[in-house]
Enzyme design. Structure first.
Site, mmCIF file in Angstrom:
data_model
loop_
_atom_site.group_PDB
_atom_site.id
_atom_site.type_symbol
_atom_site.label_atom_id
_atom_site.label_comp_id
_atom_site.label_asym_id
_atom_site.label_seq_id
_atom_site.Cartn_x
_atom_site.Cartn_y
_atom_site.Cartn_z
ATOM 1 N N ASP A 15 -28.932 2.017 17.382
ATOM 2 C CA ASP A 15 -28.590 0.331 16.732
ATOM 3 C C ASP A 15 -29.224 0.218 15.504
ATOM 4 O O ASP A 15 -29.922 -0.839 15.140
ATOM 5 C CB ASP A 15 -29.337 -0.626 17.935
ATOM 6 C CG ASP A 15 -28.585 -0.561 19.369
ATOM 7 O OD1 ASP A 15 -27.881 0.693 19.385
ATOM 8 O OD2 ASP A 15 -29.068 -1.095 20.055
ATOM 9 N N LYS A 101 -22.491 0.038 23.305
ATOM 10 C CA LYS A 101 -22.968 -0.688 24.632
ATOM 11 C C LYS A 101 -23.208 -2.119 24.340
ATOM 12 O O LYS A 101 -23.032 -2.557 23.327
ATOM 13 C CB LYS A 101 -24.581 0.023 24.745
ATOM 14 C CG LYS A 101 -25.372 -0.192 23.683
ATOM 15 C CD LYS A 101 -26.523 0.609 23.702
ATOM 16 C CE LYS A 101 -27.400 0.126 22.541
ATOM 17 N NZ LYS A 101 -28.044 -1.245 22.720
ATOM 18 N N CYS A 140 -34.204 -1.615 22.464
ATOM 19 C CA CYS A 140 -33.377 -0.499 22.729
ATOM 20 C C CYS A 140 -33.721 0.743 22.601
ATOM 21 O O CYS A 140 -33.278 1.603 23.216
ATOM 22 C CB CYS A 140 -31.822 -0.665 21.965
ATOM 23 S SG CYS A 140 -31.106 -2.369 22.645
HETATM 24 C C1 VGL Z 1 -31.618 -4.955 20.879
HETATM 25 C C2 VGL Z 1 -32.284 -6.903 21.222
HETATM 26 C C3 VGL Z 1 -30.958 -7.398 21.834
HETATM 27 C C4 VGL Z 1 -31.975 -3.614 20.264
HETATM 28 C C5 VGL Z 1 -30.300 -5.276 21.292
HETATM 29 O O1 VGL Z 1 -31.106 -3.087 19.766
HETATM 30 O O2 VGL Z 1 -33.061 -3.357 20.118
HETATM 31 N N1 VGL Z 1 -32.566 -6.119 21.080
HETATM 32 N N2 VGL Z 1 -29.934 -6.495 21.696
#
Ligand code: VGL
Ligand code: ZN
Length: 194
Positions: A15, A101, A140
């Site tokens: 991410d 995802k 994540c």
């Molecule tokens: C994430 C909060 C909400 C991440 C994803 O990638 O860490 N954090 N969605």
């Protein structure tokens, strides 16, 4: 001792998206600091001929994790938006496999392994050891590292290549402890060994 990348290794970038970097919708403090570190790991992975997987949070509008639906987060990483794009300075090769995802409107998927088939794909490629970096350390990345261990991979977290969102002070440090206790090897180095 740092170890070189070898056949059977994979690099997993979690991410590394604009919304998780300063100025983004769900900014992680110093989130963009992971980019130059990961770019060096990408270079080393290419030199070693090992596969690169890049996950992205890829939510539909109105996702269950958003505050408007009682979730914990502001809207972020909405499919096709600039905020959902990978950081522009990340030198992701064409051959990198992108794992989307969080696409189910009614379910969150913090882990890159959750319902994506990533573990199967890695096993099919002969992967036994995974090097992980990205965002966020306490969300994540944490979930992905714990799942990588549960899937049986020898799992290394590159500490210089991750940053926590720290919603509660200390979340990032607690996540590090949790990952270490679950069996992850935490490596500090900003530079991979070639
Ligand atoms: C994430 C909060 C909400 C991440 C994803 O990638 O860490 N954090 N969605
Ligand atoms: Zn999300």
């Amino acid at each position: 001792m740092p170890e070189p990348l070898v056949r059977g290794d994979a690099l997993l970038l979690v991410d590394v998206q604009n919304d998780f970097c300063p100025g983004g919708a769900l900014a992680v403090p110093e989130g963009d600091a992971v980019v130059p570190v990961l770019n060096r790991w990408i270079g080393a992975a290419r030199d070693a001929g090992i596969p690169i997987y890049a996950s992205r949070d890829w939510h539909p509008a109105g996702h269950v994790s958003f505050e408007e639906r009682g979730g914990p987060w502001p809207p972020h990483c909405i499919q096709g938006t600039e905020g959902a794009a990978f950081h522009p300075d990340l030198t992701l090769p064409e051959a990198a496999e992108v794992i989307s995802k969080g696409t189910d409107p009614d379910r969150d998927q913090y882990s890159a392994f959750d319902g994506t088939g990533l573990g199967e794909r890695m096993r099919a490629e002969g992967i036994t050891r995974v090097w992980v970096g990205g965002l966020a350390q306490d969300v994540c990345v944490r979930a992905s590292v714990l799942d990588a261990l549960a899937e049986g991979f020898d799992t290394h977290l590159i500490r210089a290549a991750t940053r926590p969102v720290d919603v509660q002070p200390g979340d990032g440090d607690r996540a590090l402890t949790e990952m270490r206790e679950a069996g992850a090897i935490i490596v500090e180095e900003a530079e991979p060994v070639r």
